[in-house]
Design an enzyme around this catalytic site. Structure first.
Site, PDB file in Angstrom:
ATOM      1  CD  GLU A  15      -2.403  -1.178   2.822  1.00  0.00           C
ATOM      2  OE1 GLU A  15      -2.614  -0.117   3.445  1.00  0.00           O
ATOM      3  OE2 GLU A  15      -2.575  -2.304   3.304  1.00  0.00           O
ATOM      4  CE  LYS A  22       5.273   5.440   6.921  1.00  0.00           C
ATOM      5  NZ  LYS A  22       4.329   6.468   7.358  1.00  0.00           N
ATOM      6  NE  ARG A  51      -1.918   2.752  11.712  1.00  0.00           N
ATOM      7  CZ  ARG A  51      -1.038   1.825  12.095  1.00  0.00           C
ATOM      8  NH1 ARG A  51       0.225   2.164  12.287  1.00  0.00           N
ATOM      9  NH2 ARG A  51      -1.425   0.573  12.266  1.00  0.00           N
ATOM     10  NE  ARG A 106       2.419   5.640  16.578  1.00  0.00           N
ATOM     11  CZ  ARG A 106       3.613   5.909  16.092  1.00  0.00           C
ATOM     12  NH1 ARG A 106       3.784   5.943  14.793  1.00  0.00           N
ATOM     13  NH2 ARG A 106       4.611   6.185  16.886  1.00  0.00           N
ATOM     14  CG  PHE A 111     -10.509   6.881   9.076  1.00  0.00           C
ATOM     15  CD1 PHE A 111      -9.614   7.320  10.047  1.00  0.00           C
ATOM     16  CD2 PHE A 111     -10.793   5.515   9.002  1.00  0.00           C
ATOM     17  CE1 PHE A 111      -9.014   6.424  10.920  1.00  0.00           C
ATOM     18  CE2 PHE A 111     -10.191   4.611   9.870  1.00  0.00           C
ATOM     19  CZ  PHE A 111      -9.304   5.070  10.829  1.00  0.00           C
TER      20      PHE A 111
END
Ligand SMILES: [Zn+2]
Ligand SMILES: [Zn+2]
Lengths: 350, 531
Positions: free
Chosen positions: B230, B232, B237, B252, B316
């Site tokens: 995928e 990045k 996050r 995160r 998102f």
């Protein structure tokens, strides 16, 4: 009393050196000019007086050696069978060109001595390495009064204080027992001469289980046994039949064996290191030992101070290790003290 | 306190992972919950704010031992740990054979924390009286707590493993329960080891699984077909939770950011009950991510006005499925989680799945990595198709294969007007680095600033012009910018001797002064390094 005659021309040359201190540092080592001999020289000389058999004190190549009789066996091992080694009993006096010398127990390792020199009423004592804690493998330290005391300072910082050796030995035994219970070997690294035998002797008060020893220790253990030191039974690792399990065994080895292929035979094991340096946590962690046992053959800080006071010396010269802090501290306490630069190693492994 | 000292010593005395876990298990089995909670607090790396200054502690030690200052310095230099130095020196004090033993929680709650409210004389009296009655090991820990630097050499994974073993729970459940903020109370610890898995915290996120940077050649990972690739994304996050009627968006950093992104949380309300998604919050428009700076500015805003929302709309982008229908699915292999995720989000365009990048070989993939910049992504994520969703940074299954730009901090020296729509603004700039004591122009750059920054910089340029050369202005050398670029070449045509490839402005470093800018030598070192 035995007297050694020097050629007349040398005697005359030396009688003019009266204003010099009794001991000076020369490229060869500590030198006593009036006696024309060296103490623990690091280069070959004519005549060497040796405090003890550790490598940084007893070096080969000199013409003649003089040491304490209790250390004769070890000195021969260290210096080679061909070396000319004379010995004196502790306290026995010998005149060498107008200087009276004698050896006195230093309590450091088997046969270790302080060397006392007397010349025209002035007394100097070279401590060599010493400790005050009791040690079943050697004669206890003897306080010798003197005018000038040359002391070691391997552990010359106030953080160094030793616990009772018997408690340390109990800790070692507990560690060994715990590893036995989980089927692991206990590999205990220690200085091959002195520390190893002291551990074996201290353990003998607590157990009679045998231990394995590395080759570097083995012959030294034999010398101690010949000298009548009682230790637990030992067997040389390399004499063990191939395939024998070391699970639950105690193995004593010099630190240099750590991380070598020699270690592979022990299967699962924990490592420990017995040394005064283990008093500081970072020292143990940096070297990656599982356990550190604080056990030293040198005087700790309180004993260094106590010994300086006991000798009643007017002047103290400090060598070996933390020379500057100890000399500085003594000066602040009113003692005439100064560091004495020597290449003694300060016992990195002890 | 003695029990904690035993634990500390046991952890300190072994390099074996199993022995460490055993020691932790022993501790948590024996310690009462009020102590265990505090031990866990320290074991998970949390710290008390420093209770006393080290200066006070050093002073008291010197008074008690008579060690002069210079010698204390000497000792400190050889040990390197203040708490340890003090504990070793205080060994000189006579101590009673039997010392008082107090539980850890009593030490902390009734003795240490109240110190803050006392004056120095009272602090001294208390601390000295404790010192005089404590064995060295405990004294060392006490000092560590007083100076706020108690750290225990054990990883969170081992602590979690031990607690899980004591509680008879799977480690991920314990890790899950340790997420977020908690206070070291007995109730917390009891709840942590409680076998009841339906614990009510519907908002609680799962620990994030983090990728490790790929340092070896990608070919070493084996067959490309075993890997899901995928892009990045360069965003935040996040973990999106839809449980028991609520929606929670966690960053995160274990921060709840639900309120910051209303468009995401509103859309998430339509997700089925018991869904947890792992993904990335991005500024996103027309199916394309916008530069990270836009998102960053939005985070910085106090008020989310319609204008702000329109300027940097957020989305998102979904990476993974952690919970489905209220069931933890992290143990399933990625290929199965991915299939379930695709089925779940098939008709939900508000939640785009991070697309997998197709390539026939690692070589082809390496070439595609070159597109990363245009896409505003940082490189590739490589995920093993049969990997479970683990916790923390466990090497082996997830890698990030980043393209790292070169960076240089440079000083703005000249400004040029833009073209077309922007011809009335200064939008193109010349930047310089230090060559000895002189600023040497090295590159021009124009992209990278937002309209708002361009406007602000334009006003600054006009107010700080030194000279005009036709349309170009030289300005006071005051503003520092972080530039990113893709390559550097030796160039005799440039006075600086180097030419940068694809330079662009990454950040306006208002925190830096011109003297903080890089030097030409630093740039030339890159030249050498890259051949
Ligand atoms: Zn020695
Ligand atoms: Zn020595």
């Amino acid at each position: 009393m035995v007297t050694v005659e020097l050629p007349r021309y040398l005697n005359e040359a030396l009688s003019s050196s009266q204003s010099l201190p009794l001991i000076t540092v020369t490229p060869q080592g500590l030198y006593c000019a009036p006696g024309h001999f060296h103490i623990d020289p690091w280069r070959p000389v004519e005549r060497a007086l040796i405090t003890h058999a550790h490598g940084d004190h007893a070096r080969g190549g000199s013409h003649r050696y003089l040491g304490a009789r209790a250390g004769e066996g070890l000195l021969h091992r260290r210096l080679g069978a061909d070396s000319v080694i004379d010995t004196l009993e502790y306290g026995e006096r010998l005149s060498i060109n107008d200087v009276t010398v004698s050896f006195h127990p230093a309590g450091h390792v088997l046969g270790s001595a302080q060397i006392r020199l007397e010349h025209q009423g002035e007394v100097w004592v070279v401590s060599g390495d010493y400790k005050r804690a009791p040690d079943p493998t050697c004669a206890p330290f003897e306080v010798v009064r003197c005018n000038t005391f040359i002391t070691e300072a391997t552990f010359g910082l106030p953080i160094y204080r030793w616990d009772d050796t018997r408690l340390v030995a109990e800790d070692i035994l507990k560690w060994w027992d715990a590893n036995r219970a989980t089927g692991r070997a206990s590999v205990l690294f220690c200085y091959a001469l002195g520390k190893a035998q002291r551990i074996l002797a201290e353990l003998a008060r607590l157990t009679d289980r045998p231990a394995y020893v590395h080759g570097a220790l083995h012959s030294l253990v034999a010398v101690y046994r010949e000298a009548g030191v009682h230790m637990i039974p030992t067997q040389l690792v390399s004499e063990v039949e191939k395939g024998t399990s070391f699970a639950g065994a105690l193995v004593l080895a010099p630190p240099s064996a750590g991380g070598s292929t020699w270690m592979r035979r022990f299967g699962e094991y924990e490592t420990g290191f017995a040394s005064g340096w283990m008093r500081v946590r970072g020292n143990r962690r940096r070297r990656g030992f599982d356990r550190g046992f604080v056990l030293s053959d040198h005087a700790d800080w309180p004993d260094l101070l106590r010994t300086v006071a006991d000798t009643q010396a007017e002047r103290v010269l400090v060598t070996h290790g933390y020379t500057d802090p100890l000399a500085h501290y003594l000066r602040d306490s009113g003692v005439d003290a100064a560091p004495l630069a020597t290449p003694f190693e300060g016992e990195a492994e002890d | 306190m003695r029990r904690l000292a035993d634990l500390y010593e046991a952890l300190d005395q072994t390099t074996s992972t199993n022995a460490k876990v055993d020691a932790l298990v022993r501790y948590f089995q024996q310690a009462p919950p009020e102590d265990a909670a505090w031990a866990l607090y320290f074991l998970t790396g949390q710290k008390l704010k420093r209770l006393l200054t080290t200066k006070l502690l050093v002073g008291w030690t010197q008074e008690l031992t008579g060690i002069p200052g210079w010698l204390f310095e000497e000792v400190y230099a050889s040990v390197g740990d203040l708490a340890e130095v003090i504990a070793l020196l205080l060994d000189a004090l006579e101590r009673p054979a039997e010392t008082e033993e107090l539980p850890l929680s009593v030490w902390l709650e009734q003795r240490l924390l109240p110190l803050r409210n006392l004056d120095a004389a009272e602090q001294r009296e208390r601390v000295v009286s404790w010192w005089k009655a404590m064995p060295r090991r405990e004294l060392f820990l006490l000092n560590k707590m007083l100076t706020g630097e108690l750290r225990v050499g054990v990883s969170a994974t081992l602590v979690i493993r031990a607690v899980a073993q004591v509680a008879g729970l799977p480690p991920p459940s314990v890790a899950h329960r340790l997420m977020g903020t908690w206070t070291p109370t007995p109730a917390f610890f009891q709840q942590l080891v409680s076998p009841d898995v339906s614990d009510g915290h519907s908002s609680r996120p799962y620990p994030f699984y983090l990728a490790s940077p790929l340092e070896q050649p990608p070919e070493s990972l084996g067959d490309l077909a075993d890997w899901q690739v995928e892009w990045k994304w360069d965003g935040i996050r996040g973990q999106l939770i839809r449980r028991q009627g609520g929606v929670y968006l966690w960053s995160r950093g274990e921060e709840l950011i639900t309120e910051r992104f209303p468009e995401i949380s509103e859309a998430a309300a339509a997700l089925p009950e018991g869904t947890v998604l792992d993904g990335e919050v991005l500024a996103y428009e027309d199916g394309r991510p916008l530069p990270f700076a836009l998102l960053q500015r939005r985070i910085g805003r106090q008020k989310l006005t319609p204008k702000v929302l329109a300027e940097a709309p957020a989305a998102f982008i979904v990476y993974d499925l952690l919970e489905l229908g209220g069931k933890d699915v992290r143990e399933l292999p990625l290929r199965e989680r991915r299939a379930k995720l695709e089925a779940l989000l098939k008709d939900r365009p508000r939640f785009p799945i991070s697309p997998s990048v197709q390539a026939a070989s690692w070589e082809e993939l390496a070439k595609a990595r070159g597109e990363a910049r245009e896409r505003n992504v940082e490189g590739f994520m490589l995920k093993r198709r049969d990997s479970a969703y683990l916790t923390g940074r466990k090497r082996g299954d997830w890698w990030k294969w980043k393209i790292d730009p070169f960076t240089v901090d440079a000083v703005l020296l000249y400004a040029h007007p833009g073209h077309g729509r922007r011809s009335s603004l200064y939008t193109d700039y010349t930047f310089a680095v230090w060559n000895g004591t002189e600023l040497q122009p090295v590159t021009k750059a124009y992209s990278g600033l937002t309209d708002e920054e361009i406007g602000r910089l334009d006003r600054w340029i006009r107010a700080h012009t030194k000279e005009k050369y036709g349309p170009v202005r030289s300005v006071e050398p005051e503003q520092v910018f972080e530039l990113h670029f893709e390559g550097i070449q030796a160039s005799p045509r440039h006075k600086s001797g180097v030419a940068l490839r694809f330079p662009r402005i990454a950040r306006w470093r208002t925190d830096k002064k011109p003297q903080d800018a890089d030097s030409l030598d630093t740039l030339k070192e890159l030249l050498d390094a890259r051949g």
